[in-house]
Design a protein around this motif. Structure first.
Motif, short mmCIF file in Angstrom:
data_model
loop_
_atom_site.label_atom_id
_atom_site.label_comp_id
_atom_site.label_asym_id
_atom_site.label_seq_id
_atom_site.Cartn_x
_atom_site.Cartn_y
_atom_site.Cartn_z
N LEU A 69 14.23 16.54 -9.37
CA LEU A 69 14.94 15.30 -9.75
C LEU A 69 15.40 14.53 -8.52
N LYS A 70 15.94 15.24 -7.54
CA LYS A 70 16.41 14.58 -6.33
C LYS A 70 15.25 13.98 -5.54
N THR A 71 14.14 14.70 -5.46
CA THR A 71 12.99 14.17 -4.74
C THR A 71 12.44 12.93 -5.42
N GLN A 72 12.36 12.96 -6.75
CA GLN A 72 11.84 11.80 -7.48
C GLN A 72 12.78 10.61 -7.32
N THR A 73 14.07 10.86 -7.22
CA THR A 73 15.03 9.77 -6.98
C THR A 73 14.84 9.18 -5.59
N GLN A 74 14.60 10.05 -4.59
CA GLN A 74 14.33 9.54 -3.25
C GLN A 74 13.09 8.65 -3.23
N ILE A 75 12.08 9.04 -4.01
CA ILE A 75 10.89 8.20 -4.10
C ILE A 75 11.24 6.85 -4.70
N ARG A 76 12.04 6.87 -5.76
CA ARG A 76 12.46 5.60 -6.38
C ARG A 76 13.20 4.72 -5.38
N ALA A 131 0.82 -1.20 0.00
CA ALA A 131 0.00 0.00 0.00
C ALA A 131 0.86 1.26 0.00
N ILE A 132 1.93 1.25 0.77
CA ILE A 132 2.83 2.41 0.80
C ILE A 132 3.50 2.61 -0.56
N ASP A 133 3.88 1.51 -1.20
CA ASP A 133 4.48 1.62 -2.53
C ASP A 133 3.49 2.25 -3.51
N GLY A 134 2.22 1.88 -3.41
CA GLY A 134 1.21 2.47 -4.28
C GLY A 134 1.06 3.96 -4.06
N LYS A 135 1.15 4.39 -2.80
CA LYS A 135 1.10 5.82 -2.50
C LYS A 135 2.30 6.55 -3.10
N LEU A 136 3.48 5.96 -2.94
CA LEU A 136 4.68 6.60 -3.48
C LEU A 136 4.63 6.71 -4.99
N GLU A 137 4.06 5.72 -5.63
CA GLU A 137 3.99 5.71 -7.09
C GLU A 137 3.17 6.89 -7.63
N SER A 138 2.25 7.40 -6.82
CA SER A 138 1.35 8.46 -7.30
C SER A 138 2.02 9.83 -7.39
N PHE A 139 3.20 10.00 -6.81
CA PHE A 139 3.86 11.30 -6.81
C PHE A 139 4.71 11.45 -8.08
N ASP A 140 4.38 12.46 -8.86
CA ASP A 140 5.10 12.71 -10.11
C ASP A 140 5.53 14.18 -10.12
N PHE A 141 6.67 14.46 -9.52
CA PHE A 141 7.15 15.83 -9.44
C PHE A 141 7.63 16.34 -10.80
N LEU A 142 8.22 15.48 -11.59
CA LEU A 142 8.77 15.92 -12.87
C LEU A 142 7.65 16.32 -13.84
N GLY A 143 6.57 15.57 -13.83
CA GLY A 143 5.48 15.85 -14.75
C GLY A 143 4.79 17.17 -14.52
N ASN A 144 4.95 17.75 -13.33
CA ASN A 144 4.27 19.01 -12.99
C ASN A 144 5.18 20.23 -13.11
N ALA A 145 6.43 20.02 -13.51
CA ALA A 145 7.39 21.11 -13.47
C ALA A 145 7.03 22.25 -14.41
N ALA A 146 6.68 21.93 -15.66
CA ALA A 146 6.38 22.99 -16.63
C ALA A 146 5.15 23.79 -16.20
N ALA A 147 4.15 23.12 -15.62
CA ALA A 147 2.95 23.83 -15.17
C ALA A 147 3.29 24.83 -14.08
N CYS A 148 4.27 24.51 -13.25
CA CYS A 148 4.68 25.45 -12.20
C CYS A 148 5.23 26.74 -12.80
N ILE A 149 6.02 26.63 -13.86
CA ILE A 149 6.57 27.83 -14.50
C ILE A 149 5.46 28.62 -15.18
#
Length: 341
Positions: A231-238, A91-109
């Motif tokens: 990138l570093k946060t997404q690596t920590q998730i991995r 279940a925890i792995d499923g929660k972690l999988e839902s975080f996609d920081f890279l995919g939201n980067a352009a929208a932030c700019i």
């Protein structure tokens, strides 16, 4: 209150970050007391808080990353105690999988650009004296308009159209820089699906916006390290997702595997590959399979033996950005408590 632009207050950010930190400390507390269910529920709440903080704003995403990092510390403490069963880790792995920081980067700019438009528009449309005052609130003073009403009217009549033209050009140049950054992030995110992440970095150093005018030089320098943080946060998730697979292996076999090949699943593509380099992750078991070290070499692509997060001298730590997770077979010590701001 989007119409307030850069002056919009976001008081919920510090509150949510403090709540996530508190939940991580609670998870660690319950884990060290062997209270499996309480630690698990605290972790789920911490991850729910992280998901709540999901606005496509740069500051919001950076705070979300910090919240998730705190939550991962609590999960690590629970793994140290082997508290949870395979279903909980799945279940925890499923929660972690839902975080996609890279995919939201352009929208932030894009949203950063929208804030900028709202903040700069009063300067573009105001008479000289009022525009100068608004500009000074954002940056620093222009030549001070005269105090006398009659002199201000004359000055506004003479200088307004020239100053407005100047500011319009400066903002147009800044919009060009924003558009370039958005394209950079879209390309970087697309490349991250197939290339090593260290080759997907964006470079927005001073040369990238030096000729883009006063607004670009005011607003854009702070964005240079934004994508690196993601990138570093997404690596920590991995890395933590791999830890969930390692723990499930431990529950089944009573020891951690000697090689990451033993935990390959269809749920996590190439778990043995460091996303930063596309080379094998560094992994070794400790204490006859009772613990392990797992690390990525970080953004610089250099293997520093995991020293980036070990207790080394300051000079050694500064020179390394390895990202290490270490599960020691020894009895863990109570970690130092961070003081909440």
């Amino acid at each position: 209150a989007w119409e307030e632009g850069f002056t919009m207050l976001l008081p919920q950010l510090s509150t949510l970050r403090n709540m996530a930190t508190a939940q991580s400390l609670k998870t660690t507390h319950h884990a060290l007391l062997g209270e499996a269910e309480a630690a698990y529920q605290s972790t789920l709440l911490g991850m729910e808080l992280c998901a709540t903080q999901s606005m496509d704003l740069i500051i919001s995403r950076l705070v979300q990353a910090a919240m998730l990092q705190a939550t991962l510390e609590g999960i690590h403490a629970a793994q140290q105690q082997h508290l949870w069963d395979a279903n909980a880790w799945e279940a925890i792995d499923g929660k972690l999988e839902s975080f996609d920081f890279l995919g939201n980067a352009a929208a932030c700019i894009r949203n950063e650009r929208a804030f900028g438009q709202t903040s700069i528009e009063p300067i573009l449309n105001s008479v000289f004296s009022k525009g100068a005052q608004t500009f000074a609130e954002l940056t620093g003073p222009l030549p001070t308009p005269p105090d006398q009403a009659w002199a201000r009217v004359i000055t506004d009549g003479i200088f307004t159209k020239y100053v407005q033209a100047f500011f319009c050009k400066q903002w147009r140049l800044c919009l060009e820089a924003y558009e370039s950054m958005i394209k950079d992030l879209e390309v970087a995110t697309a490349n991250a699906s197939s290339l090593p992440w260290m080759k997907s970095r964006v470079d927005w150093k001073e040369e990238a916006y030096r000729d883009k005018g006063v607004f670009a030089n005011l607003l854009l320098p702070a964005l240079n390290l934004f994508y690196d943080n993601l990138l570093k946060t997404q690596t920590q998730i991995r890395l933590m997702r791999i830890c969930t697979l390692l723990e499930r292996h431990y529950l089944e076999h009573g020891a951690y595997p000697s090689d990451l090949m033993a935990i390959i699943t269809h749920d996590l593509t190439n778990p043995m590959i460091d996303p930063m380099t596309h080379e094998p992750l560094h992994y070794q078991v400790l204490g006859e399979g009772a613990g392990f070290e797992l690390y990525s070499v970080g953004l610089n692509g250099k293997d520093d033996q995991g020293m980036g997060q070990k207790k080394q001298t300051k000079q050694e730590s500064d020179a390394s950005d390895d990202m290490l997770i270490r599960l020691s077979p020894e009895e863990p010590l109570l970690p130092p408590m961070s003081i909440l701001p």
